[in-house]
Design an enzyme around this catalytic site. Sequence first.
Site, mmCIF file in Angstrom:
data_model
loop_
_atom_site.group_PDB
_atom_site.id
_atom_site.type_symbol
_atom_site.label_atom_id
_atom_site.label_comp_id
_atom_site.label_asym_id
_atom_site.label_seq_id
_atom_site.Cartn_x
_atom_site.Cartn_y
_atom_site.Cartn_z
ATOM 1 N N LYS A 95 0.848 -1.320 -0.077
ATOM 2 C CA LYS A 95 -0.143 -0.131 0.114
ATOM 3 C C LYS A 95 0.703 1.223 0.099
ATOM 4 O O LYS A 95 1.654 1.476 0.862
ATOM 5 C CB LYS A 95 -0.994 -0.122 1.482
ATOM 6 C CG LYS A 95 -1.896 0.997 1.152
ATOM 7 C CD LYS A 95 -2.940 1.019 2.213
ATOM 8 C CE LYS A 95 -3.924 2.101 2.309
ATOM 9 N NZ LYS A 95 -3.419 3.513 1.889
ATOM 10 N N ASP A 131 1.953 5.336 -0.109
ATOM 11 C CA ASP A 131 1.526 6.522 0.720
ATOM 12 C C ASP A 131 2.064 7.544 -0.045
ATOM 13 O O ASP A 131 2.985 8.450 0.170
ATOM 14 C CB ASP A 131 2.481 6.496 2.025
ATOM 15 C CG ASP A 131 1.749 7.350 3.160
ATOM 16 O OD1 ASP A 131 0.706 7.830 2.782
ATOM 17 O OD2 ASP A 131 2.523 7.516 4.257
ATOM 18 N N GLU A 150 2.840 0.883 4.983
ATOM 19 C CA GLU A 150 1.393 1.199 5.451
ATOM 20 C C GLU A 150 0.627 0.044 5.416
ATOM 21 O O GLU A 150 -0.215 0.136 6.466
ATOM 22 C CB GLU A 150 1.166 2.604 4.584
ATOM 23 C CG GLU A 150 -0.337 3.119 5.110
ATOM 24 C CD GLU A 150 -1.011 4.169 4.229
ATOM 25 O OE1 GLU A 150 -1.910 4.342 4.366
ATOM 26 O OE2 GLU A 150 -0.024 4.581 3.274
#
Length: 326
Positions: free
Chosen positions: A39, A41, A181
């Site tokens: 994921k 950012d 993340e």
Amino acid sequence: MAEEPAPGEDGPPRWLDPMAATLARPDESPSGDWRFERKLDGVRVVAYCDGDHVRLLSRNRIRQEDVYPEVVDALRDGLALPAVVDGEVVAFAGDVTSFELLQQRMHVHDEARSRRSSVPVTYLAFDLLWLAGRDVRSLPWRDRRTLLEQVLEVDEAVRLTEVLEGDPDVLRARARTEGWEGLIAKRADSTYQGRRSRDWLKLKVVREQEMVVVGFTEPSGGRLHLGALLLGYHDGDRLRFGGKVGTGFTAAVLKDLRARLDPLEVAVPPVDDPPREPTAHWVRPELVTQVGFGEWSAAGRLRHPRYKGLREDTDPAAVVREEPPA
């Protein structure tokens, strides 16, 4: 939101709605034929590429070419065929992506945005929506990914996301260890849907939330410009107060935020349930911030939030409390 028609027989469409992932439950582990990616950012950007003409559009259709000119150059050189590519612009702090570092591209005056920033960015491409006159969104994810790998030439400014396979719990543990993340899980046979779908799942390690800025407080002690941001989120037809964030700012960010907020000031609180804040200044809910936090309180307010930056790619009206489905 309906897509717009293509400008010509062979040119890419003017707009295609991005697909969004659904937040998974903390104990949810996808089973079956899934693939995983880190994921990121960063800022979601869909690239519409047709030879020398490249348009970069955020989720809310804001043009990004002047903000990330090196991405435009790399896509212009790296795609031999007209294409629409989905991806995310990120800034790396070591081996992890940093939204705070990327903010240095946003906390600058508009007249300076055409100049290249000292903060290098990378466009991490992860999907292909359209290629050489053909809409490929109905193809399975695995086939779209193969096509993307075949047509995109990577360099320092444009790369492909790494595709991970394996047990999601093991990958979650790796994400915690390496400071990611979280993960995005994608069903290998899923089509590209221009909406939020459970064919893409967010497996978060760090809790984050987008919030609408509804006001700010005056500074105290040695702080300058402002004390804390007052936050809100949409709950049906209501705009609810969601707490305040007073950490995570630099002096330059505080100055920039105050300059952005002063012109938005209003006399009446925009939230239905305003708190008692003696030095509160209320503003029109036009800015969106991203915050990290510990948990939600029973009253629907963030505990221990930390400012991460403004999101210029998010429509304030679309900001809701993000919770996994029951």
